[in-house]
Write a protein that holds these residues in place. Structure first.
Motif: not given
Length: 452
Positions: A384-386, A433-440
């Protein structure tokens, strides 16, 4: 980046392996030649045998060309000396692991006096994470983003949950609260879900939302547990001290069971409002006598993993509706441990490693990376990255539904001037903006890396 790590114990070797996977050039320093050789061969990094407090040894490790020096030996004073020597008039970023509670009170002064980039205290950091879980006992793990305005919660779907066999899209319609299920761990499988995904019993789901909205969600699905008012802690370790101090400040009654008499006397002096019991926590009758069946939470913090696992399983057997937190140092049997009823599992080694890794990612911001925050989730199988969204970025002002993002990736939260937005298909990203991304997927350093 060129990174030197002093100390190849549990934290040092974990750090070296993770940072090496992320493409950094790693050199380890340790006085134990055999252990150093084994670690270096296992993870394919450079190693230098010697005392990391010696500048000659540091020069051999390439300190003159290093971007970051991390000292995580078993000795606080040596870690501080390593950082002093490494800087030696250079503007080198340095991190020291400092564990002694005496230094905790002076951490700010030490950091400024020596010019450290970070002081990391594993026990205090672990205690903070445990306290956060006790504030919200429904979750088995909590990470924060957007300076605490957004949370990523882990929740296990039990046998009587109304979420079983429910499609995520239907859940979203039923519960009007703003939230997003961004990952599902199902056995060995990692799922980055869309609205069509169906939830199953024993799934570990990861939920993003504001603290207020996640609280409402858990209340609406009947998963909210009663607030923790009484906590029993097995083991009067440094973590136990830090945790008890925080819990008492939160108004939570705290009992510590410790089998070392001198430590009990010390804790009684340090924590006069806590109930300190001189006894062996593995004596089952004693736990009942001291009120285990009336406790809202049980935290096992002894120095032995086996004892912690056994104690948590016993506590679960005595009272089903208790919040369990179990400290586990080793990760040899992760799959077996995950299948046991141990509640939230805390590993100071991993917490320390991930805290330092997050700093390394933020340090890369000045070197071309836009990662603000990073958490490893789903047993280290996803991230999970911001990200910070910059001007002229390729992802701005395009509806999310039209963005050609990579597979197994989900944009799950936008922080716009302090306002948290759980995005839908027509929402767009704006500069600032800051955005949270979840990825494998691994290796994302910039928001544009989410694109195919």
């Amino acid at each position: 980046m060129n990174i030197i790590i002093a100390g190849c114990g549990k934290v040092g070797s974990t750090l070296a392996a993770t940072l090496n996977e992320e493409g950094h050039d790693i050199t380890l320093i340790d006085q134990r030649a055999e252990i150093l050789e084994q670690v270096c061969n296992d993870i394919d990094v450079m190693g230098v045998v010697g005392n990391a407090g010696s500048y000659t040894i540091q020069e051999e490790a390439g300190v003159e060309n290093a971007d970051l020096f991390i000292a995580v030996t078993n000795y606080d004073e040596l870690n501080l000396l390593c950082c002093v020597m490494a800087k030696k008039g250079r503007n080198l970023n340095t991190i020291a692991r400092v564990r002694n509670p005496i230094y905790k009170r002076e951490a700010g002064f030490i950091k400024d006096a020596i010019g450290l980039s970070m002081i990391i205290n594993p026990e205090f950091t672990a205690a903070m994470e445990i306290a956060r879980l006790l504030r919200f006992p429904s979750a088995s793990k909590i990470d924060t983003f957007a300076k605490g305005k957004a949370e990523l919660l882990q929740y296990v779907i039990n046998a009587d949950s109304p979420l079983i066999n429910l499609q995520i899209a239907h859940l979203t319609k039923q519960v009007t609260t703003e939230f997003l299920i961004c990952a599902i761990e199902r056995g060995e499988e990692v799922i980055i879900p869309d609205g069509n995904a169906v939830l199953r019993e024993n799934d570990k789901i990861y939920i993003v939302g504001t603290p207020e909205n996640t609280t409402k969600l858990f209340r609406k699905i009947g998963a909210q547990r009663k607030p923790v008012k009484r906590t029993m802690i097995a083991g009067g370790s440094t973590i136990g001290y830090y945790l008890s101090k925080q819990l008492l400040e939160m108004g939570i009654e705290t009992t510590i069971i410790e089998k070392n008499k001198e430590r009990c006397e010390e804790l009684s002096s340090l924590l006069p409002k806590a109930n300190i019991v001189f006894a062996d926590a593995t004596e089952q009758d004693l736990l009942i006598e001291e009120g285990l069946d009336d406790a809202d939470a049980f935290v096992s913090l002894t120095n032995m993993d086996e004892e912690n696992i056994m104690l948590s399983m016993y506590a679960q057997n005595v009272t089903k509706d208790i919040k369990l937190i179990t400290k586990v140092k080793r990760s040899t049997f992760d799959n077996i441990i995950d299948s046991l009823p141990l509640g939230s599992i805390i590993s100071p080694k991993l917490i320390t490693s991930y805290t330092i890794i997050r700093y390394v990612r933020s340090l890369q911001n000045s070197m071309g990376s836009n990662v603000e925050t990073l958490y490893r989730i789903v047993n280290d199988k996803a991230e999970a990255l911001e990200f910070k969204v910059c001007d002229n970025c390729k992802v701005i002002n395009i509806p999310l539904i039209d963005l050609p993002t990579k597979d197994n990736l989900l944009i799950c939260c936008i922080n716009r001037n302090g306002k948290i937005i759980i995005p839908r298909g027509n929402d767009m990203l704006h500069p600032g903006d800051t955005v949270i991304v979840v990825t494998s997927n691994r290796g994302l350093d910039d928001i544009e890396d989410i694109l195919k």
